[in-house]
Design a protein around this motif. Structure first.
Motif, PDB file in Angstrom:
ATOM      1  N   HIS A   1       0.835  -1.210   0.000  1.00  0.00           N
ATOM      2  CA  HIS A   1       0.000   0.000   0.000  1.00  0.00           C
ATOM      3  C   HIS A   1       0.866   1.254   0.000  1.00  0.00           C
ATOM      4  O   HIS A   1       0.544   2.241  -0.681  1.00  0.00           O
ATOM      5  N   GLU A   2       1.944   1.238   0.766  1.00  0.00           N
ATOM      6  CA  GLU A   2       2.836   2.390   0.796  1.00  0.00           C
ATOM      7  C   GLU A   2       3.439   2.647  -0.576  1.00  0.00           C
ATOM      8  O   GLU A   2       3.576   3.800  -1.007  1.00  0.00           O
ATOM      9  N   GLU A   3       3.788   1.577  -1.255  1.00  0.00           N
ATOM     10  CA  GLU A   3       4.355   1.726  -2.584  1.00  0.00           C
ATOM     11  C   GLU A   3       3.332   2.309  -3.559  1.00  0.00           C
ATOM     12  O   GLU A   3       3.662   3.156  -4.404  1.00  0.00           O
ATOM     13  N   GLN A   4       2.071   1.891  -3.433  1.00  0.00           N
ATOM     14  CA  GLN A   4       1.030   2.354  -4.353  1.00  0.00           C
ATOM     15  C   GLN A   4       0.717   3.837  -4.172  1.00  0.00           C
ATOM     16  O   GLN A   4       0.523   4.564  -5.148  1.00  0.00           O
ATOM     17  N   ILE A   5       0.662   4.307  -2.908  1.00  0.00           N
ATOM     18  CA  ILE A   5       0.316   5.716  -2.703  1.00  0.00           C
ATOM     19  C   ILE A   5       1.502   6.645  -2.947  1.00  0.00           C
ATOM     20  O   ILE A   5       1.308   7.867  -3.067  1.00  0.00           O
ATOM     21  N   SER A   6       2.715   6.088  -3.025  1.00  0.00           N
ATOM     22  CA  SER A   6       3.890   6.925  -3.263  1.00  0.00           C
ATOM     23  C   SER A   6       4.367   6.856  -4.706  1.00  0.00           C
ATOM     24  O   SER A   6       5.376   7.465  -5.052  1.00  0.00           O
ATOM     25  N   MET A   7       3.640   6.120  -5.561  1.00  0.00           N
ATOM     26  CA  MET A   7       4.037   6.013  -6.965  1.00  0.00           C
ATOM     27  C   MET A   7       3.889   7.361  -7.658  1.00  0.00           C
ATOM     28  O   MET A   7       2.969   8.130  -7.406  1.00  0.00           O
ATOM     29  N   GLN A   8       4.825   7.646  -8.558  1.00  0.00           N
ATOM     30  CA  GLN A   8       4.810   8.883  -9.322  1.00  0.00           C
ATOM     31  C   GLN A   8       3.987   8.700 -10.602  1.00  0.00           C
ATOM     32  O   GLN A   8       3.706   7.599 -11.050  1.00  0.00           O
ATOM     33  N   ASN A   9       3.607   9.833 -11.193  1.00  0.00           N
ATOM     34  CA  ASN A   9       2.897   9.866 -12.482  1.00  0.00           C
ATOM     35  C   ASN A   9       1.558   9.145 -12.434  1.00  0.00           C
ATOM     36  O   ASN A   9       1.100   8.585 -13.437  1.00  0.00           O
TER      37      ASN A   9
END
Length: 848
Positions: A287-295
C-alpha cells in the motif's frame, strides 16, 4: 533589492540563509537579513530594473483589487504573497498571509516560508512570534518535515532548551511527544521524528555529570525506552533501527552482536514486539508503494488511498487510521467525500472532544461549501459540551458560506434550533443563560432568509410547523404560535398542508371553534390535485367527530355545492384531456390523409384533363378565337382542380384547429418555450407546483421524429393562477431558462402580421397555384393532353393562322409551326417530328 551590485530577492536570500544554517547551525539570520526597504538601491537605476518594478507594482495593484472584491480566490492569494515576498514588502506580506489564513489553511511550504521570513527579519527577539507560526503551521496539515523544522528551531533558538535547563528539557520533551502523536505512526517518514527525539535525549545524557550515577542511569533508561517504542512501530528502515539499538547497547556495556540484524541477544519482550512490527510493515509495504508512486492520476491515487484506509480499518487501530486520513488530506485537501468519511469515522470510534473539534475546524475551512460538514461540526461541539458562544460562532460562519443548495441552509437552521431546544430542556448551559428568545430569533432569521426561496415547499412548511409547535410547548405562547401559522399562510396560502397544519394545532389544543373558523376560510380555496375535495371532506369528518348536528348540517350545506362544482370541473378537465388526445390523433390522421389524398386528387385531375383534351381535339382548331377560348376554359378547369385538391386537407386542418381553439376559449393558457428536450409533463407540473392550478399540459412534438420541440401549452383553472405562473418567467428548469407568456392561440403570424390560421393556410396554397399556373402548369397540362389526344392529319394553308404574345406557349407541341404563314400550308403527319419545347418555339419565331 540589491546586495553588492547583484539583485537578490527576499526568497533567494532566505534560501541562502537556509543553506548557511544547514552548514554551521549558527543563528545569524537576524543579522544577515534586514528589511529590504532599508537596503541601498544605488545600483538599480537601469531601465530594465525600472520597467520590472513598474510591472510588479501594476500586477500588485491588480491582485489587490481582485482580492478586495473576491477574498475567496485562493490562487490570487498565493500570487499576491509570492509577489510581496519577491518585492520585499514585509508589512504587507505579513498582512497578506494573515488574510489568507483567515479564509484558507496554508500549505506546509507556505508556513515554512513564513516562519523563516519572520526569523530572518526579527532575529532572536522574534523567537516567540516564530514559535507561534510553527505551532499554527503543524495544525493545518500533517507534515513531518514541518514538525522537524519546528523541533530543530526550538532546540537551536530557545535559550532554556539550548542550555538543557529542567524547564527547557521538559518543554522539548512535550513538543517531541506532540510530534510523535501527530506523525510518529507515519510509516514512510515517522522514523525521522523518532531519531530526532533520540538524538535530543542523547544530548541531554552528555550534559549530565559523570558523578551523578543515578541521573545517568535514569537518562539511559529513557533512551532505551524510546528505542523500544520505535522498534514496536511498523516503520521504514526498521532493521537499521535495530542495528543502531544494538550498537548503543554495546556502548552501554551490554554483550550483544552489534552487526547482526537478528533479534538474538535482546529481551524476549522486545523481540516479540519487533517481529510484530516487521510483519505489520510487510503487510503495509505494498500500500505504501502504491500511494507513493509517481505519475499517477488523481483518481488512481485516491483509489489507492481508499484501499489503504479500508485495510487499516479492518485491522482496527483508530490511531493508525487517523494518521492515514491525515496523509490523504495532504494530497486531497478539498475532497468533501474524504472529509465527511474522516469525520464520521472519528465520531464513531475516537470521540475525543479536542481532536474532533480540530478536525471539523479544518474540514470546514477546506470545504466551506459543504453544509453537512457544518451540521456535523455543530453536533460535535454539542456532544463535547462546548459553550454557547463557540457554537453560535460556528453557526454564523456557516451562514456566511456559499452552500450548494438552499435545503442545506434549512438543515443548518434546524440543527441550530435542535441544539438550543435540547440544551434549554436539559439545562446543560452553566456559564451562559439560554432562554426561548434565542430559538425565536433563530426561527425569524431562518424565515427571512429562506422564505423567498422555499415558497410553497415542504421545507418551509416543516420550518414553520416546528416553530409553531415550540411556541406552544416550550414557549407556552398560543398567540405567538397562531401568528406563526398566519405568517405561513401569507407566504404559502395555496398549499393545502399549511391549512391542515394550522387546523391540527388548534384541534390538538382543544380549540374547536378556532379550528372550525379555519375550515370556513379555506374550504372554498383551490388547491393542487384533489386538495379542494380533500379539505371539504376533512371538514365534514371534523364536524362528525367534534361538532354538533347543527354544525355538521351547516358544514354539509356549505360543502355540498362546492363538491358539485369541483365534480363538474373534474369532468370538464377529463373531457378536455380526452379532446387533447383526440386532437393529437386527428393531426396524425390528417397528415396521413393529406399524403394519400394529394396523390388521388392529382390522378383524378389528370384523368379529367385527358378526357377534356380528347373531346376538344376531335373538333380541331379552326381559328385563333377558338384556341384562346379553349385556353381560358382549361385555365378555369385547372383552378378548380387545384381548389379541389387543396380543399380536403384544408378542411382537416380547420377541424383540428377548431378543437384546439375550443381548449383555449377560457384564455387561461401559457405558452412556454426553451424547454429542455428531456422534460415531460410531470416535470412541468412540478415546476408550477408552488403556483398550483395546472389543469393540463400539452408538449409539442416533431411530427416526423416524435421528439419534443421544446415548446408547450399549459392550461390553468383560472386567471389568478395563470398570473402567478407568469411570474416564474426566466426561471431555470433542467439548466435552461424558460420563456413564459400568455398564449393567444386563435391567430398565427404571417409576414409580420397576425392573420387567422385558416386564411394563412389556404391563401398560401392559392397564391402558389396562381403563380405557377401560367407557365409550369400550362406546359404540363398541354403536354399530358398531347400524349393521348388524336391529332389532325392536315392543316389548310388559307387558315391564316398567326401567333402573337404568349399564345405561342400554348400551341400543342406536335404541331409543326416552322414556315407557317398566310400564303403557305404544310401537311403535318402524326409522329413525323419530335415535339419541340417552348424555348425552341420562341427562337423560331424570333427568327421569323
Amino acid at each position: 533589492m540589491e546586495i553588492d551590485g547583484e539583485d537578490v530577492t527576499l526568497e533567494e536570500e532566505l534560501d541562502d540563509n537556509d543553506k548557511e544554517n544547514d552548514n554551521d547551525n549558527d543563528n545569524d539570520n537576524g543579522d544577515q537579513l534586514q528589511n529590504p526597504k532599508l537596503r541601498s538601491d544605488s545600483n538599480s537605476d537601469s531601465d530594465s530594473d525600472s520597467d520590472d518594478e513598474s510591472q510588479q507594482i501594476e500586477e500588485l495593484r491588480t491582485l489587490e483589487i481582485e482580492l478586495s472584491s473576491n477574498p475567496s480566490n485562493y490562487d490570487s492569494h498565493v500570487q499576491y504573497i509570492k509577489l510581496l515576498r519577491k518585492m520585499g514588502e514585509i508589512d504587507k506580506l505579513k498582512q497578506a498571509r494573515e488574510a489568507m489564513n483567515n479564509v484558507f489553511p496554508l500549505s506546509s511550504d507556505m508556513w515554512r516560508d513564513w516562519a523563516k521570513d519572520e526569523a530572518s527579519i526579527s532575529g532572536p527577539e522574534g523567537f516567540t512570534g516564530v514559535e507561534k507560526i510553527y505551532d499554527r503551521g503543524v495544525f493545518d496539515y500533517l507534515s513531518v518535515s514541518l514538525w522537524c523544522d519546528y523541533l530543530n528551531y526550538i532546540q537551536e533558538h530557545d535559550p532554556s532548551v539550548r542550555e538543557c535547563s529542567p524547564d527547557g528539557i521538559s518543554k522539548a520533551r512535550n513538543l517531541f511527544e506532540r510530534a510523535l502523536t501527530a506523525a510518529g505512526l507515519h510509516v514512510a517518514e515517522g522514523n525521522k521524528i523518532w531519531e530526532s527525539y533520540r538524538e535530543f535525549e542523547l544530548a541531554v545524557l552528555h550534559t549530565i555529570d559523570e558523578n551523578d550515577i543515578k541521573a545517568k542511569e535514569l537518562q539511559v533508561q529513557r533512551i532505551r525506552n524510546i528505542f523500544h517504542r520505535q522498534l514496536s512501530v511498523p516503520l521504514v528502515n526498521l532493521r537499521s533501527t535495530l542495528l543502531a539499538y544494538k550498537a548503543w547497547e554495546v556502548e552501554q556495556g551490554t554483550d550483544l552482536d552489534a552487526k547482526s540484524s537478528e533479534v538474538d541477544g535482546i529481551s524476549s519482550h522486545l523481540a516479540s514486539a519487533y517481529q510484530k512490527a516487521m510483519e505489520a510493515y510487510n503487510a503495509r509495504a505494498q500500500h505504501e508503494e502504491q500511494i507513493s508512486m509517481q505519475n499517477l492520476s488523481d483518481t488512481e491515487k485516491f483509489r489507492n488511498f481508499m484501499n489503504y484506509l479500508k485495510f487499516e480499518k479492518s485491522v482496527g487501530d483508530p490511531a493508525r487510521v487517523q494518521v492515514l486520513y491525515e496523509r490523504a488530506m495532504v494530497d486531497f485537501p478539498i475532497s468533501s467525500d474524504l472529509w465527511l468519511d474522516y469525520t464520521r469515522y472519528l465520531d464513531r470510534t475516537l470521540k475525543v472532544g479536542n481532536v474532533l473539534r480540530d478536525v471539523y475546524s479544518r474540514a470546514t475551512k477546506n470545504c466551506p461549501w459543504i453544509g453537512e460538514l457544518w451540521v456535523l461540526y455543530m453536533l460535535s461541539l454539542e456532544r463535547g459540551r462546548a459553550l454557547e458562544m463557540e457554537i453560535s460562532s460556528v453557526f454564523e460562519k456557516s451562514l456566511q458560506c456559499t452552500l450548494s443548495t438552499i435545503e442545506e441552509y434549512l438543515d443548518l437552521f434546524l440543527t441550530r434550533v435542535h441544539g438550543l431546544r435540547r440544551r434549554i430542556i436539559c439545562g446543560a448551559e452553566v456559564n451562559d443563560v439560554l432562554d426561548f428568545s434565542l430559538i425565536r430569533e433563530t426561527f425569524q432569521h431562518a424565515s427571512d432568509y429562506l422564505s423567498p426561496h422555499l415558497k410553497n415547499t415542504g421545507g418551509l412548511l416543516r420550518l414553520y410547523a416546528y416553530w409553531a409547535r415550540l411556541e406552544m410547548n416550550l414557549g407556552k405562547d398560543l398567540v405567538a404560535a397562531r401568528g406563526v401559522w398566519e405568517s405561513l399562510l401569507k407566504i404559502s396560502g395555496s398549499t393545502l398542508e399549511a391549512w391542515q397544519g394550522f387546523i391540527a394545532m388548534e384541534t390538538e389544543s382543544g380549540h374547536i371553534r378556532e379550528a372550525r373558523s379555519i375550515y370556513k376560510r379555506c374550504y372554498s380555496k383551490r388547491f393542487a390535485g384533489t386538495g379542494s375535495e380533500d379539505i371539504c371532506h376533512s371538514w365534514l369528518r371534523f364536524e362528525e367527530e367534534f361538532g354538533t348536528l347543527e354544525d355538521f348540517d351547516h358544514a354539509m350545506q356549505k360543502v355540498t355545492p362546492r363538491l358539485e362544482e369541483l365534480k363538474l370541473y373534474r369532468i370538464q378537465q377529463e373531457t378536455k384531456a380526452s379532446t387533447d388526445q383526440s386532437e393529437i390523433s386527428g393531426k396524425r390522421i390528417a397528415r396521413e390523409k393529406r399524403k394519400g389524398g394529394s396523390t388521388a386528387t392529382d390522378e383524378e385531375s389528370s384523368a379529367k384533363r385527358q378526357k377534356n383534351t380528347a373531346q376538344t381535339q376531335k373538333k380541331g382548331y379552326e381559328d385563333k378565337d377558338q384556341l384562346q377560348k379553349h385556353e381560358v376554359n382549361d385555365a378555369q378547369e385547372t383552378k378548380i382542380d387545384l381548389e379541389k385538391t387543396d380543399s380536403a386537407p384544408e378542411k382537416q386542418m380547420k377541424g383540428s384547429d377548431a378543437v384546439r381553439t375550443r381548449g383555449y376559449t377560457d384564455q387561461c393558457t401559457l405558452f412556454i418555450s426553451n424547454i429542455h428536450f428531456k422534460a415531460n409533463s410531470e416535470d412541468i407540473r412540478k415546476f408550477f407546483s408552488d403556483v398550483g392550478g395546472v389543469a393540463s399540459i400539452r408538449i409539442l412534438h416533431d411530427r416526423n421524429t416524435g421528439k419534443s420541440r421544446g415548446l408547450a401549452y399549459v392550461d390553468f383553472v383560472d386567471d389568478e393562477h395563470l398570473t402567478s405562473a407568469i411570474t416564474k418567467n426566466k426561471q431555470m428548469l433542467f439548466g435552461k431558462r424558460l420563456s413564459i407568456a400568455r398564449s393567444d392561440p386563435k391567430q398565427s403570424r404571417r409576414d409580420g402580421r397576425r392573420v387567422p390560421r385558416d386564411q394563412a393556410f389556404s391563401s398560401d396554397r392559392r397564391r402558389d397555384s396562381r403563380e405557377s399556373a401560367p407557365n409550369e402548369y400550362a406546359d404540363k397540362h398541354y403536354e399530358s393532353r398531347s400524349q393521348q389526344a388524336p391529332q389532325p392529319a392536315t392543316l389548310k394553308s388559307d387558315d391564316n393562322i398567326q401567333f402573337k404574345g404568349k399564345n405561342i406557349f400554348a400551341v400543342p407541341r406536335n404541331v409543326r409551326t416552322l414556315g407557317l404563314s398566310a400564303n403557305k400550308s404544310k401537311t403535318v403527319e402524326e409522329g413525323d417530328e419530335k415535339p419541340k419545347s417552348n424555348d425552341e418555339f420562341r427562337k423560331m419565331f424570333i427568327k421569323e
